[in-house]
Design a protein around this motif. Sequence first.
Motif, PDB file in Angstrom:
ATOM      1  N   GLY A 743       0.781  -1.224   0.000  1.00 42.66           N
ATOM      2  CA  GLY A 743       0.000   0.000   0.000  1.00 42.66           C
ATOM      3  C   GLY A 743       0.813   1.275   0.000  1.00 42.66           C
ATOM      4  O   GLY A 743       0.225   2.373   0.039  1.00 42.66           O
ATOM      5  N   ARG A 744       2.137   1.182  -0.065  1.00 39.64           N
ATOM      6  CA  ARG A 744       3.003   2.368  -0.084  1.00 39.64           C
ATOM      7  C   ARG A 744       3.581   2.516  -1.488  1.00 39.64           C
ATOM      8  O   ARG A 744       4.348   1.665  -1.940  1.00 39.64           O
ATOM      9  CB  ARG A 744       4.110   2.249   0.962  1.00 39.64           C
ATOM     10  CG  ARG A 744       3.573   2.233   2.402  1.00 39.64           C
ATOM     11  CD  ARG A 744       4.698   2.035   3.400  1.00 39.64           C
ATOM     12  NE  ARG A 744       4.207   2.089   4.770  1.00 39.64           N
ATOM     13  CZ  ARG A 744       3.717   1.051   5.419  1.00 39.64           C
ATOM     14  NH1 ARG A 744       3.652  -0.144   4.818  1.00 39.64           N
ATOM     15  NH2 ARG A 744       3.270   1.190   6.661  1.00 39.64           N
ATOM     16  N   LEU A 745       3.229   3.621  -2.139  1.00 42.86           N
ATOM     17  CA  LEU A 745       3.596   3.859  -3.528  1.00 42.86           C
ATOM     18  C   LEU A 745       4.785   4.807  -3.600  1.00 42.86           C
ATOM     19  O   LEU A 745       4.833   5.826  -2.895  1.00 42.86           O
ATOM     20  CB  LEU A 745       2.394   4.445  -4.277  1.00 42.86           C
ATOM     21  CG  LEU A 745       2.624   4.850  -5.729  1.00 42.86           C
ATOM     22  CD1 LEU A 745       2.886   3.623  -6.585  1.00 42.86           C
ATOM     23  CD2 LEU A 745       1.402   5.618  -6.255  1.00 42.86           C
ATOM     24  N   ALA A 746       5.731   4.453  -4.492  1.00 43.87           N
ATOM     25  CA  ALA A 746       6.886   5.327  -4.740  1.00 43.87           C
ATOM     26  C   ALA A 746       7.094   5.390  -6.247  1.00 43.87           C
ATOM     27  O   ALA A 746       7.342   4.357  -6.886  1.00 43.87           O
ATOM     28  CB  ALA A 746       8.135   4.806  -4.047  1.00 43.87           C
ATOM     29  N   ILE A 747       6.969   6.597  -6.817  1.00 42.38           N
ATOM     30  CA  ILE A 747       7.189   6.807  -8.254  1.00 42.38           C
ATOM     31  C   ILE A 747       8.476   7.611  -8.393  1.00 42.38           C
ATOM     32  O   ILE A 747       8.553   8.783  -7.990  1.00 42.38           O
ATOM     33  CB  ILE A 747       6.006   7.550  -8.899  1.00 42.38           C
ATOM     34  CG1 ILE A 747       4.715   6.769  -8.694  1.00 42.38           C
ATOM     35  CG2 ILE A 747       6.272   7.790 -10.377  1.00 42.38           C
ATOM     36  CD1 ILE A 747       3.488   7.478  -9.239  1.00 42.38           C
ATOM     37  N   GLY A 757      15.781  20.860 -20.212  1.00 43.72           N
ATOM     38  CA  GLY A 757      16.488  20.651 -18.952  1.00 43.72           C
ATOM     39  C   GLY A 757      16.323  19.209 -18.481  1.00 43.72           C
ATOM     40  O   GLY A 757      15.673  18.378 -19.117  1.00 43.72           O
ATOM     41  N   THR A 758      16.935  18.920 -17.347  1.00 43.65           N
ATOM     42  CA  THR A 758      16.845  17.583 -16.763  1.00 43.65           C
ATOM     43  C   THR A 758      15.971  17.641 -15.521  1.00 43.65           C
ATOM     44  O   THR A 758      16.051  18.565 -14.716  1.00 43.65           O
ATOM     45  CB  THR A 758      18.231  17.047 -16.391  1.00 43.65           C
ATOM     46  OG1 THR A 758      18.834  17.935 -15.438  1.00 43.65           O
ATOM     47  CG2 THR A 758      19.112  16.945 -17.621  1.00 43.65           C
ATOM     48  N   LEU A 759      15.131  16.597 -15.403  1.00 42.80           N
ATOM     49  CA  LEU A 759      14.186  16.533 -14.291  1.00 42.80           C
ATOM     50  C   LEU A 759      14.368  15.206 -13.560  1.00 42.80           C
ATOM     51  O   LEU A 759      14.403  14.140 -14.185  1.00 42.80           O
ATOM     52  CB  LEU A 759      12.747  16.655 -14.791  1.00 42.80           C
ATOM     53  CG  LEU A 759      11.641  16.480 -13.742  1.00 42.80           C
ATOM     54  CD1 LEU A 759      11.712  17.607 -12.701  1.00 42.80           C
ATOM     55  CD2 LEU A 759      10.269  16.435 -14.397  1.00 42.80           C
ATOM     56  N   GLN A 760      14.463  15.280 -12.259  1.00 46.88           N
ATOM     57  CA  GLN A 760      14.472  14.113 -11.387  1.00 46.88           C
ATOM     58  C   GLN A 760      13.457  14.358 -10.268  1.00 46.88           C
ATOM     59  O   GLN A 760      13.385  15.463  -9.722  1.00 46.88           O
ATOM     60  CB  GLN A 760      15.855  13.869 -10.784  1.00 46.88           C
ATOM     61  CG  GLN A 760      16.902  13.473 -11.808  1.00 46.88           C
ATOM     62  CD  GLN A 760      18.265  13.273 -11.180  1.00 46.88           C
ATOM     63  OE1 GLN A 760      18.636  14.012 -10.259  1.00 46.88           O
ATOM     64  NE2 GLN A 760      19.004  12.300 -11.670  1.00 46.88           N
ATOM     65  N   ALA A 761      12.684  13.320  -9.944  1.00 46.42           N
ATOM     66  CA  ALA A 761      11.627  13.516  -8.950  1.00 46.42           C
ATOM     67  C   ALA A 761      11.316  12.197  -8.268  1.00 46.42           C
ATOM     68  O   ALA A 761      11.589  11.109  -8.784  1.00 46.42           O
ATOM     69  CB  ALA A 761      10.375  14.100  -9.605  1.00 46.42           C
ATOM     70  N   MET A 762      10.719  12.299  -7.082  1.00 47.99           N
ATOM     71  CA  MET A 762      10.245  11.135  -6.331  1.00 47.99           C
ATOM     72  C   MET A 762       8.924  11.512  -5.684  1.00 47.99           C
ATOM     73  O   MET A 762       8.851  12.462  -4.892  1.00 47.99           O
ATOM     74  CB  MET A 762      11.251  10.733  -5.268  1.00 47.99           C
ATOM     75  CG  MET A 762      10.743   9.631  -4.329  1.00 47.99           C
ATOM     76  SD  MET A 762      10.543   8.044  -5.161  1.00 47.99           S
ATOM     77  CE  MET A 762      12.258   7.542  -5.306  1.00 47.99           C
ATOM     78  N   LEU A 763       7.890  10.761  -6.026  1.00 49.49           N
ATOM     79  CA  LEU A 763       6.576  10.960  -5.427  1.00 49.49           C
ATOM     80  C   LEU A 763       6.251   9.728  -4.592  1.00 49.49           C
ATOM     81  O   LEU A 763       6.281   8.605  -5.091  1.00 49.49           O
ATOM     82  CB  LEU A 763       5.508  11.154  -6.504  1.00 49.49           C
ATOM     83  CG  LEU A 763       4.057  11.214  -5.994  1.00 49.49           C
ATOM     84  CD1 LEU A 763       3.859  12.457  -5.115  1.00 49.49           C
ATOM     85  CD2 LEU A 763       3.076  11.221  -7.165  1.00 49.49           C
ATOM     86  N   ARG A 764       5.925   9.967  -3.332  1.00 51.11           N
ATOM     87  CA  ARG A 764       5.561   8.877  -2.431  1.00 51.11           C
ATOM     88  C   ARG A 764       4.132   9.084  -1.938  1.00 51.11           C
ATOM     89  O   ARG A 764       3.734  10.215  -1.641  1.00 51.11           O
ATOM     90  CB  ARG A 764       6.508   8.805  -1.244  1.00 51.11           C
ATOM     91  CG  ARG A 764       7.922   8.379  -1.588  1.00 51.11           C
ATOM     92  CD  ARG A 764       8.778   8.243  -0.334  1.00 51.11           C
ATOM     93  NE  ARG A 764      10.074   7.664  -0.616  1.00 51.11           N
ATOM     94  CZ  ARG A 764      11.144   8.358  -0.980  1.00 51.11           C
ATOM     95  NH1 ARG A 764      11.029   9.694  -1.094  1.00 51.11           N
ATOM     96  NH2 ARG A 764      12.282   7.761  -1.227  1.00 51.11           N
ATOM     97  N   ALA A 765       3.407   7.976  -1.856  1.00 47.75           N
ATOM     98  CA  ALA A 765       2.028   8.011  -1.349  1.00 47.75           C
ATOM     99  C   ALA A 765       1.831   6.810  -0.433  1.00 47.75           C
ATOM    100  O   ALA A 765       2.041   5.667  -0.837  1.00 47.75           O
ATOM    101  CB  ALA A 765       1.023   7.971  -2.497  1.00 47.75           C
ATOM    102  N   ASP A 766       1.463   7.079   0.804  1.00 46.94           N
ATOM    103  CA  ASP A 766       1.183   6.016   1.783  1.00 46.94           C
ATOM    104  C   ASP A 766      -0.337   5.879   1.887  1.00 46.94           C
ATOM    105  O   ASP A 766      -1.009   6.643   2.595  1.00 46.94           O
ATOM    106  CB  ASP A 766       1.787   6.376   3.138  1.00 46.94           C
ATOM    107  CG  ASP A 766       1.672   5.223   4.138  1.00 46.94           C
ATOM    108  OD1 ASP A 766       1.003   4.211   3.808  1.00 46.94           O
ATOM    109  OD2 ASP A 766       2.232   5.335   5.244  1.00 46.94           O
TER     110      ASP A 766
END
Length: 952
Positions: A743-747, A757-766
Motif C-alpha cells: 500500500g506504499r507507492l513510490a514513483i 532541462g533535466t528533471l528528477q523527482a520522487m513521489l511517495r504516497a502512503d
Amino acid sequence: MTRRLALAWLLLLPLLVAAAATLPARIDWDGYRGALAQHASERLGRPIGLNGGLRLRLLPQTLIEADGLTIGSSNDGVALTARAMRLRLDPWRLLLGRVVVREVVLVGADIRLPWPPTRLPGLATLGLDELTLLDARLEESRISVAGASIEGVSARFIAGGLADALRAEGRFNWRGQPLAFNATLGRAGDDGAAPLDMAGQIAGSRIAARGVLLGEGGFEGRLDAAGQDLSALLPTPRGAFTATGRITATADVVGVDQLVLDLGGQQARGGVSLRLAAEPRADAPRGTAPGARLDAALLASRLDLDAWTEALRRGGSPELPIGLDLSAEAASFRGVALRQLRLTVHLENGRIIVPEAAAELPGEASINASGAGTADTSEWALRFETRRAPDTLAAFGALNLPAGVAPLAHASGSMRLVLDERQAGLSDMALNIDGSRVAGTATWRWGERPVLGLGLEVARLDLDPWLAAGERLSRMDVNLRITAERASLHGLALESLSIDASAEAGRLVLRRALARHGGADITAAGNGTLAPPRINEAVLEAQGGMLGGALALMPTPPWLNLPAAMAALPLRLRAQLAGPADALSLRAEASVDDARLEAQMALDLGQGRAGGTITLRHPGAGRLLGPLIGPAGRQWLGEGSLAIIAGVALRPGLLAAENLDVVAGQLRLRGPLSLNREGARPRLSAQLTTDSLALPELSIATLFPALRGFDMELALRAENLLPPPSLLPPLSGLRGMLRLEEGRLAIALEEARLSGGTLQAMLRADTTANPPALALEARLAGAVVTEALLGHLPDVTSGRADAMLALSATGHGPDAWRATLAGQGDVTIRDGTLQGVELAALAAALALPEAEAARPAMAAALSGGSTPFTRLTLPFTAEAGLLRLGEAILQGEAGMARLSGQYDLARLRLDMRLAMPQPEGPDVGLWFGGSADSRRSLPETSAYWRWRNARE
C-alpha cells in the motif's frame, strides 16, 4: 477218562463244523417262515410278512436275514417300512428244532411316528423270559415325527423284566455330525407317570434332560447342556457354552423356559420352543405340508453381531425351520457400537428371512431393516435417520469418505439393498442429505478391480470433493450418470448439471457433461487414460453467456468492476485438449462482440505449468474498452484497433508474459510483464517501453483502494511522455520506476528531459495511513522557458530555470492535499524576461524632475512592456496550503527588484508585490493578484508621491 473226553471232542469238533457248514443249506426254512414272522410281529407289535428270501448264517452269530418285508399297521398310528430285517436266534434251541428270537434288527427302516400321539407305541405282552431277553436294533434308518426327520439312525432298544426300565442307545446324524444318545424310560407308577432320562453327545458337547413322562401326556423336567462349540448344534457363534432351563413338552410344543445361556463369556436369558406339527388329515387342502419349527428368543446385555451374522449365514439350511429373536442393550457390528438392538431371523429351506432388524447408531442415528435371501444372496429394505451425520459416518471408519462428500448434519431416507457374492446394489433410494434430495440407484461389484455404478438425481451437488477423490476412483471401474438441479465447482454455481461418464481398466470416457452458468450453456466431452494420465481428445464449448459471467470464473482483482454494458457482451468459447498430462496441448477460441481471443498452449498438469501464445484482436479499441475507461479514456486512447500478442508462461502462483506487445488506438507498449501470487500478496512486475505515451486525466486518489490489494514494480522507458497539460509539459527521454509495497507507492523519475532541462523527482504516497499521505521531492536543472509560466501579467516568458521542491500533504483527494500542503522550495530563473512591467522605463520615469512628466511615465512602465533580467530567485515555504515567498529578488541591467506575497492553494487566490527600491523615499512597485478568474494588477506609487510632494 479225561483223555477219552478230549479225544471225543476232537472227533466231534470236525463233525460239528461240517454240520454248521452244510446244515443251513439242507434245512427248508420256508417251514419256519410263519414262526419267524410271528416272533417278529410279537416284538414289533404289528403284523410282519416275510415275502422274500431267507438266509441263515451260523457264524459268528446265528442270524436269519429276510428281504421283501411287509409291515402292517397297528392301532398306535406308527407307520413303519424297512429294507431288510435280521433275526438273531438262540443256536442251542435251534439245534433242538425250536426258534427263539434273541434280537430283531431293522435295516434301512423308515419310521413315521404320529403327532400328537394317541397313545404310546405298544409292545405286545410277552412272557417274562422273552421280555427279559429282548434286544432290538435299528440300522441305517430314518425316524420322522411332526414333519421333522432324523437321518442315519442306528439304535438299540433293550427291555428287561416287567419291573425294569426300557433303555435305548445309539446314534444319528445332526447337521452332518454323529450324535450319540441314550435314554432310560422307567416303569409307570400308579398315577401313570414314568421317569425319563435322556442324554446326548455331539462334537464335544453334552445335552441332558431329566424329568417325568406324564400319564395324561407330556413331559416336565430340567435341561442341562455344556460343550466346547454350540455352533455344532445350532446356528450360533462359535464358542464354549453352558445352558440350563426348565423343559416341558406337550402334544404341540416342546419348550425350554427360564433359559440361562453363557456363550463365549456373554450371558443371555430367554427361551426355546420346538413346535411340532400334526400329521396331515385326509381332508387337508392339497399342498399343505406339516412341519416342525424351532424358535428361540434371547435377551442379552451385549452381543457380537458379527459372530451371529456369520453363524446365521452358515446355518441357512437347518434340518428344521428355525426362528431366532435377539435383543441386546449393546452390540457391535463391523466395529460400530450399536444400542437397543432388535433382530428377528427365520432360517428355512436354505433361506434367511429377517422380518425385523432395528438398532440405534452413534450420532443420534437409528436404522431399520427387513429382508430375505440365502447365505450368498439377499435383498433388504432399509430405513435410516441420523441427526449428527459426521459422528455416524466416523463410526464407519472403513467407508473413509472424502472430506466434503459426507453429510454435515442431518440425513435420512430409505432404499432397497441387494447383496450377492459379486456385488451390492442400491435401488429406490429416497434420501434427504442436509436438506437436499437424493434419489436413484448405486451398485458396487467386488473384485481385484472393484466396479462402482451410480445413477443419481440430486437437488444440490458439490463437485470439489469428488474431483479430489480422483486418485481413489482410479483404483476401480466407475460408471456415472448424475443429474443435479444445482451444483458448485470451485465456487462456481452451476444449474441443470448432467454427467454421463465411465472409467474402465484405466480408460476414462466423458460421454457428455451439460450445465448452465450465467445464462451460458456449457458442454463437455472427451476420453483418455488414467495410467498413464492422457487425454486423447476433449472438447469444451460454452455459448449463450456473457463476458461478466466468464470473468467471474477468473481470479480478477476486486477493484476491477466491469461496467454493465461491457459485462453484458455475448461470449462464445470453444477449447480442445489432447496429449499426455505433462505435455497437454490446448487450443482455445473465444469471441466477445467483435473481439476474438485465440490461445495455443502446452500444459504440464503434474507441475502445474503452461506456456504458449495468446492473441486478442478487435477492430476498435475505443469501442471495446470505452465502457471500461469512460469517455475521457476513450478520447485519450484515440482511434485505432486493438491487438495484444503475448508469449505467456504459467506456473503455480506465477503468470508471466515474456513478450508482450500491445497496440490500442494510439497506445503502444512492449516488454515483459508478470503477475506473481506465490507470496502473501500478489505482485505485478513489468519492464515496458514505448515511443510515446499520453497520460490520462486521472486523480491518483481514485486508485488508492486498488493499490492496497497488491504490490507492483514497474519500469518504464518512454521517448515521449505526455502528462495532462495542467500537470506538466511534455517529457522526453524518460526513465522511471514505480514501486508499490503493502500500500506504499513510490514513483521515481530517474531521468527525464523537460523543456531542454533535466528533471528528477520522487513521489511517495502512503495509502495505508489515515488519512493517506503524499510527499514530493523534485529537482529541475536547465529547463528553457519558452512560454508564460502563470498565464497572467506580470509573468516570466523566457529564461532558463532551475527548481528544487520538497512538499508533503495528507488527505483523500486534491482539495485536501491543497489545504494541507507543507514544505519548501526554490526556483531560480536566469537570463529571462519579465513581461507586463518595464523596470528600465520605471527607473527613467523616477529620474524625471517634473512630476507632470514622471506620473504618466511611471504608470506606463508599470502597466506594460518587458524587463530582461539576469537572475530571478523565488524561494518559498508552504504551510496549511499557503505558499509564501521568501527573499525573492529580480536582478538585471535596470536594477534590482523585490517580490513578496503569497498564494492560497485552497482558495486559488494570489497576493503578490513587485517593488523597486529607491535610494531615497518609499519603494515604487506593482501589486497583482486576485482569484483565478479575476486577476488584476495595481500600481503602488501613492506613498512615493506623498513623499516627493512633501519634499517639494
